[in-house]
Write a protein that holds these residues in place. Structure first.
Motif, PDB file in Angstrom:
ATOM      1  N   ALA A 191       0.830  -1.213   0.000  1.00  0.00           N
ATOM      2  CA  ALA A 191       0.000   0.000   0.000  1.00  0.00           C
ATOM      3  C   ALA A 191       0.861   1.257   0.000  1.00  0.00           C
ATOM      4  N   LYS A 192       1.976   1.199   0.678  1.00  0.00           N
ATOM      5  CA  LYS A 192       2.838   2.373   0.809  1.00  0.00           C
ATOM      6  C   LYS A 192       3.793   2.538  -0.361  1.00  0.00           C
ATOM      7  N   HIS A 193       4.360   1.432  -0.846  1.00  0.00           N
ATOM      8  CA  HIS A 193       5.462   1.527  -1.801  1.00  0.00           C
ATOM      9  C   HIS A 193       5.115   1.092  -3.224  1.00  0.00           C
ATOM     10  N   ALA A 194       4.052   0.280  -3.388  1.00  0.00           N
ATOM     11  CA  ALA A 194       3.740  -0.237  -4.735  1.00  0.00           C
ATOM     12  C   ALA A 194       2.237  -0.427  -4.907  1.00  0.00           C
ATOM     13  N   PRO A 195       1.457   0.637  -4.707  1.00  0.00           N
ATOM     14  CA  PRO A 195      -0.006   0.490  -4.738  1.00  0.00           C
ATOM     15  C   PRO A 195      -0.575   0.131  -6.107  1.00  0.00           C
ATOM     16  N   LYS A 196       0.195   0.307  -7.182  1.00  0.00           N
ATOM     17  CA  LYS A 196      -0.291  -0.006  -8.527  1.00  0.00           C
ATOM     18  C   LYS A 196       0.155  -1.377  -9.013  1.00  0.00           C
ATOM     19  N   ALA A 197       0.881  -2.108  -8.183  1.00  0.00           N
ATOM     20  CA  ALA A 197       1.385  -3.416  -8.600  1.00  0.00           C
ATOM     21  C   ALA A 197       0.265  -4.441  -8.673  1.00  0.00           C
ATOM     22  N   HIS A 198       0.474  -5.454  -9.490  1.00  0.00           N
ATOM     23  CA  HIS A 198      -0.406  -6.617  -9.529  1.00  0.00           C
ATOM     24  C   HIS A 198       0.121  -7.609  -8.496  1.00  0.00           C
ATOM     25  N   VAL A 199      -0.746  -8.032  -7.585  1.00  0.00           N
ATOM     26  CA  VAL A 199      -0.322  -8.813  -6.424  1.00  0.00           C
ATOM     27  C   VAL A 199      -0.802 -10.251  -6.560  1.00  0.00           C
ATOM     28  N   LEU A 200       0.134 -11.195  -6.556  1.00  0.00           N
ATOM     29  CA  LEU A 200      -0.172 -12.618  -6.701  1.00  0.00           C
ATOM     30  C   LEU A 200       0.107 -13.314  -5.373  1.00  0.00           C
ATOM     31  N   VAL A 201      -0.948 -13.809  -4.738  1.00  0.00           N
ATOM     32  CA  VAL A 201      -0.827 -14.387  -3.399  1.00  0.00           C
ATOM     33  C   VAL A 201      -0.758 -15.907  -3.477  1.00  0.00           C
ATOM     34  N   ILE A 202       0.357 -16.453  -2.997  1.00  0.00           N
ATOM     35  CA  ILE A 202       0.551 -17.896  -2.890  1.00  0.00           C
ATOM     36  C   ILE A 202       0.466 -18.331  -1.431  1.00  0.00           C
TER      37      ILE A 202
END
Length: 327
Positions: free
Chosen positions: A119-130
Motif C-alpha cells: 500500500a505504501k510503496h507499490a499500490p499499482k502493482a499486480h499482487v499474486l498471493v501464494i
C-alpha cells in the motif's frame, strides 16, 4: 561492488517482478523459473534471511534479467518499489497433520505486513498471493489495501493454478491422455472442499467412482506431498511451477497479448449471491489485470453438490481474513 552495480542496473526500464519470500522452499525455485523467463527484465528478491546469496547465485545464469536481493524487514519497500508484479510465497509451510487453516495465525500477520508495505510503496502493482491459506490471505491483502485507499480488485490474485495443474496430471494418469493437453477447469477456493473440479466439462467420460476418487485426490493432493516429505515441508516445486506459469501469463497480458485465460481466486460476482466475494474461476487477463471473469457454465448434479459444500467454507474463510484486518 557487485551488488552496487546490480542496483544501478535495476533502474533500467522493463517489467519488474518482486518475489516476497524468495529464500524459502517455494521462493527459490520460483525465482529460478522467473530468472529464466524472457518477460522478466528485473527480478527483485526479498526475504528476512539469505536473499543476497540467492540473488547472486541466480545472477550467474546467462539470461537478460537483472537480479537484486534484499534482506530484512527494513528493505521490503525498496524491493517492491516500481514493481509491476509482486508474487508472495512468504509464510510457513504445512507440516503433517496441519490444515491450511492451522497456518492462519502465523501467516495472516506476515501477509498483512506485506500488504501494508505494498500500500505504501507499490499500490499499482499486480499482487499474486501464494501464501496459505489463500482463501483467507487474499482477503487480508484486499482489506489492508482498502484501509489505505488503494484497493483495485483487478490487481489482486489468489494463485490457484496448482489445483488445475494437479487435475490435469491426475486425469491424464487415469485416462492415458497427454497431460499438457488435458484441460480441467477447477473453481471455488484453494483448500479441501472449496476446490471444485469440473470434470463434466472436460469432454472425457468418467464413471461416478472415478469422478469421486479424482475429486478427492484433486482436493487433497497437497496432503500427498506433505506426507511423502515426511515432515520436511509441503508442495514447493509444483507450486513454484504453477506460480511461474500464472506470473508469465499475467506478464504476457500486461504486454498486450489477448485471449489469455487462467484460473485465479479473485474478487468476483460468480458466487456473490451466496455472500462469497472471492471465488476462483477461469479469468481472462489483460493490461489492467482481470479483464473478464468467466461463468461456471453447466454443472453436473455432483458438481452442484460440491458447490453447495464449498460455499459455507468459503464464507468462513473470507470472513476470517477480513476480521483479522478489521478487528
Amino acid at each position: 561492488m557487485l551488488i552496487y552495480n546490480m542496483k544501478n542496473l535495476n533502474k533500467q526500464l522493463g517489467k519488474k517482478v518482486a518475489v516476497i519470500g524468495a529464500a524459502g522452499g517455494i521462493g527459490q525455485p520460483l525465482s529460478l523459473l522467473l530468472k529464466l523467463n524472457p518477460n522478466v527484465s528485473r527480478l527483485s528478491l526479498y526475504d528476512i534471511v539469505n536473499t543476497p546469496g540467492v540473488a547472486v547465485d541466480l545472477s550467474h545464469i546467462n539470461t537478460n534479467s537483472n537480479v537484486v536481493g534484499y534482506k530484512g524487514q527494513d528493505s521490503i519497500g525498496e524491493a517492491i518499489t516500481d514493481a509491476d508484479v509482486i508474487v508472495i510465497p512468504a509464510g510457513v509451510p504445512r507440516k503433517p497433520g496441519m490444515t491450511r487453516d492451522d497456518l492462519f495465525n502465523t501467516n495472516a500477520n506476515i501477509v498483512q505486513s506485506i500488504g501494508q508495505a505494498i500500500a505504501k510503496h507499490a499500490p499499482k502493482a499486480h499482487v499474486l498471493v501464494i501464501a496459505n491459506p489463500v482463501n483467507s490471505t487474499v482477503p487480508i491483502i484486499a482489506e489492508t489495501l482498502k484501509k489505505a485507499g488503494v484497493f483495485d480488485p483487478r490487481r489482486i490474485f489468489g494463485v490457484t493454478t496448482l489445483d488445475v495443474v494437479r487435475a490435469s496430471t491426475f486425469v491424464s494418469e487415469l485416462k492415458g491422455t497427454d497431460a499438457v493437453k488435458t484441460k480441467v477447469t477447477v473453481v471455488g477456493g484453494h483448500s479441501g472442499v472449496t476446490i471444485i473440479p469440473l470434470l463434466s466439462q472436460t469432454g472425457i467420460n468418467f464413471t461416478q467412482e472415478e469422478i469421486e476418487k479424482l475429486t478427492h485426490r484433486i482436493q487433497y493432493g497437497g496432503d500427498e506431498v506433505v506426507k511423502a516429505k515426511d515432515g520436511t515441508g509441503s508442495a514447493t516445486l509444483s507450486m513454484a511451477q504453477a506460480g511461474a506459469r500464472f506470473t508469465n501469463s499475467l506478464l504476457e497480458a500486461l504486454e498486450g497479448k489477448t485471449g489469455i485465460v487462467e484460473p485465479s481466486y479473485v474478487y468476483s460476482p460468480v458466487a456473490a449471491k451466496e455472500g462469497v466475494a472471492w471465488f476462483s474461476t477461469n479469468i481472462e487477463l489483460g493490461v489492467n489485470g482481470v479483464e473478464k471473469i468467466h461463468p461456471l457454465g453447466k454443472l453436473s448434479e455432483y458438481e452442484q453438490k460440491l458447490y453447495a459444500e464449498a460455499i459455507p467454507e468459503l464464507q468462513k474463510n473470507i470472513k476470517k481474513g477480513e476480521a483479522h484486518v478489521n478487528k
